[in-house]
Write a protein that holds these residues in place. Structure first.
Motif, PDB file in Angstrom:
ATOM      1  N   CYS A 279     -31.639 -23.726  58.728  1.00  0.00           N
ATOM      2  CA  CYS A 279     -32.030 -24.397  60.161  1.00  0.00           C
ATOM      3  C   CYS A 279     -30.794 -24.363  61.033  1.00  0.00           C
ATOM      4  O   CYS A 279     -31.148 -24.115  62.367  1.00  0.00           O
ATOM      5  CB  CYS A 279     -32.357 -25.908  60.011  1.00  0.00           C
ATOM      6  SG  CYS A 279     -34.037 -26.167  59.116  1.00  0.00           S
ATOM      7  N   GLU A 280     -29.854 -23.980  60.667  1.00  0.00           N
ATOM      8  CA  GLU A 280     -28.674 -24.162  61.373  1.00  0.00           C
ATOM      9  C   GLU A 280     -27.994 -22.697  61.925  1.00  0.00           C
ATOM     10  O   GLU A 280     -27.111 -22.754  62.706  1.00  0.00           O
ATOM     11  CB  GLU A 280     -27.587 -25.075  61.041  1.00  0.00           C
ATOM     12  CG  GLU A 280     -27.703 -26.436  60.780  1.00  0.00           C
ATOM     13  CD  GLU A 280     -26.765 -27.272  59.997  1.00  0.00           C
ATOM     14  OE1 GLU A 280     -25.761 -26.462  59.532  1.00  0.00           O
ATOM     15  OE2 GLU A 280     -27.003 -28.432  60.048  1.00  0.00           O
ATOM     16  N   ARG A 281     -28.598 -21.825  61.212  1.00  0.00           N
ATOM     17  CA  ARG A 281     -28.152 -20.298  61.562  1.00  0.00           C
ATOM     18  C   ARG A 281     -28.654 -20.028  62.740  1.00  0.00           C
ATOM     19  O   ARG A 281     -30.230 -20.164  63.132  1.00  0.00           O
ATOM     20  CB  ARG A 281     -28.690 -19.392  60.683  1.00  0.00           C
ATOM     21  CG  ARG A 281     -27.961 -19.370  59.272  1.00  0.00           C
ATOM     22  CD  ARG A 281     -27.079 -18.611  58.960  1.00  0.00           C
ATOM     23  NE  ARG A 281     -27.197 -17.121  59.139  1.00  0.00           N
ATOM     24  CZ  ARG A 281     -27.337 -16.544  57.956  1.00  0.00           C
ATOM     25  NH1 ARG A 281     -27.026 -16.928  57.016  1.00  0.00           N
ATOM     26  NH2 ARG A 281     -28.162 -15.149  58.430  1.00  0.00           N
ATOM     27  N   GLU A 282     -27.908 -19.183  63.742  1.00  0.00           N
ATOM     28  CA  GLU A 282     -28.456 -18.687  65.093  1.00  0.00           C
ATOM     29  C   GLU A 282     -29.423 -17.771  65.030  1.00  0.00           C
ATOM     30  O   GLU A 282     -30.543 -17.634  65.695  1.00  0.00           O
ATOM     31  CB  GLU A 282     -27.174 -18.208  65.793  1.00  0.00           C
ATOM     32  CG  GLU A 282     -26.513 -19.238  66.545  1.00  0.00           C
ATOM     33  CD  GLU A 282     -25.563 -18.938  67.293  1.00  0.00           C
ATOM     34  OE1 GLU A 282     -25.385 -17.602  67.710  1.00  0.00           O
ATOM     35  OE2 GLU A 282     -24.493 -19.634  67.804  1.00  0.00           O
ATOM     36  N   ASP A 283     -29.588 -17.095  63.775  1.00  0.00           N
ATOM     37  CA  ASP A 283     -30.301 -15.856  63.727  1.00  0.00           C
ATOM     38  C   ASP A 283     -31.745 -16.310  62.958  1.00  0.00           C
ATOM     39  O   ASP A 283     -32.932 -15.653  63.181  1.00  0.00           O
ATOM     40  CB  ASP A 283     -29.931 -14.722  62.818  1.00  0.00           C
ATOM     41  CG  ASP A 283     -29.174 -15.053  61.478  1.00  0.00           C
ATOM     42  OD1 ASP A 283     -29.003 -16.256  61.434  1.00  0.00           O
ATOM     43  OD2 ASP A 283     -28.915 -14.152  60.702  1.00  0.00           O
TER      44      ASP A 283
END
Length: 300
Positions: A279-283
Motif C-alpha cells: 500500500c505504501e509503494r509509489e509504484d
C-alpha cells in the motif's frame, strides 16, 4: 571488560530455522526467501544492517539454505539477459542484493537454539561488539532502531536489546525484561530477563524483539549456558546472566521501540506486512489501495 568506544561493523543474522509454520511452502524454500512484495524477507534485514553502518554480515545457515547465498551472489547469466533487453531498472534491482555488503556464511549444524546460533559467530566476530538481527522481524526503514541501539552501546558499553510494549496477554510469546528507567525516555536499564513467562509471573509487558547489540562477553557466557526452555541454549538466559552481573560484560540496556515492525514469522502478520508495504509503494500503492477498498466494501 567492555568495548563501548569501538566502532561496530559486524552483523550476525541467524537463518538456520526450518520454517515449520509456513509448511509446505518451506519444504524446499528457506523461509527467509519468502517474498515480501517483491523482495525476500532476508534482504530487508540485510539492508537494515547496512543502513546502520554494519557492512560485514555473517549469516548462520543450515541445510537447504543455499538459496540465501545465491541471492546475495552475482547472477551473471540473468544480468546479461537483462542487459541485452535494455532492462536497466530490473538489472539494477537484481544487482542491488549482491552489492549490499560483505557477506559471510557458516552452518550451525545441530539446531540447538538461538544462543547456540549466536555462539557459532564467535570465530568471525572475535572480541568486537556486534549486532544480531533476527530475520522474522522486519523494522521499517523510516523508523531506525538499530542505529539508535548502536549509539547507545557506543555510549554506555555492554549490550543493548530492543524492547516492545505488548499486551500482557501476549507476553508469553516473547522473552520478557524487568527494567528500570534511565535519563533517556526511550532507554531503560534491564535488570532481569525471562524467556516466555506465564503472564501472571511476567516482570513487565516489555517484550524482547529481534534486534540485539552485544558485547563479545556474551560468547563466554553462552559457552557456560545450559539448555533452557525447549531444551535449547537460549540467548535470553545468557543476557540474564549479564544483566544480573554487569561486571561480566557491562550493563544491559533496552531501547523501547515504538515504530513500525512487521513479524514475518507468523502467517497472519506476514500477510499484513505484505499489504502494508504494498500500500505504501509509489509504484504499487495507488492501484492496490483502490482495489483493496473495493474488495473490503463490495466483496466481503
Amino acid at each position: 571488560m567492555t568495548h563501548a568506544r569501538r566502532r561496530i561493523s559486524k552483523a550476525v543474522i541467524p537463518a538456520a530455522g526450518l520454517g515449520t509454520r509456513f509448511l509446505p511452502a518451506t519444504k524446499a524454500t528457506p523461509k527467509e526467501m519468502l517474498p515480501v512484495v517483491d523482495k525476500p524477507a532476508i534482504q530487508y534485514v540485510v539492508e537494515e544492517a547496512v543502513q546502520a553502518g554494519l557492512t560485514d554480515v555473517l549469516m548462520i545457515t543450515g541445510r537447504n539454505k543455499r538459496p540465501l547465498e545465491d541471492h546475495f551472489d552475482r547472477n551473471y547469466e540473468l544480468e546479461e539477459a537483462l542487459r541485452r533487453k535494455g532492462d536497466a531498472s530490473r538489472l539494477a534491482r537484481v544487482q542491488e542484493s549482491s552489492n549490499l555488503g560483505t557477506m559471510h556464511y557458516v552452518r550451525q549444524g545441530d539446531p540447538k537454539g538461538l544462543g547456540h546460533a549466536v555462539l557459532c559467530a564467535a570465530p568471525h566476530v572475535g572480541d568486537e561488539p556486534f549486532a544480531v538481527l533476527l530475520g522474522d522481524d522486519l523494522i521499517d526503514a523510516r523508523d531506525p532502531l538499530l542505529s539508535r541501539m548502536v549509539d547507545i552501546q557506543r555510549h554506555s558499553g555492554g549490550s543493548v536489546i530492543a524492547l516492545l510494549e505488548v499486551d500482557p496477554s501476549q507476553i508469553h510469546l516473547y522473552g520478557c525484561a524487568a527494567v528500570k528507567p534511565t535519563d533517556a525516555e526511550d532507554v531503560v536499564e534491564v535488570t532481569g530477563l525471562v524467556e516466555k513467562p506465564d503472564p501472571a509471573e511476567a516482570p513487565s509487558n516489555y517484550a524482547v524483539i529481534g534486534r540485539y547489540v552485544l558485547d563479545p562477553a556474551i560468547f563466554d557466557v553462552l559457552r557456560e549456558t545450559p539448555p533452557g526452555r525447549g531444551g535449547e541454549i537460549q540467548l535470553t538466559d545468557a543476557l540474564q546472566a549479564l544483566a544480573a552481573e554487569p561486571g561480566l560484560g557491562g550493563p544491559v540496556h533496552g531501547v523501547v521501540f515504538k515504530g513500525r515492525r512487521y513479524d514475518t514469522g507468523d502467517r497472519g502478520d506476514y500477510l499484513r506486512a505484505i499489504v502494508r508495504l504494498a500500500c505504501e509503494r509509489e509504484d504499487l500503492g495507488p492501484d492496490f489501495r483502490a482495489w483493496l477498498r473495493r474488495y473490503v466494501t463490495e466483496e466481503m
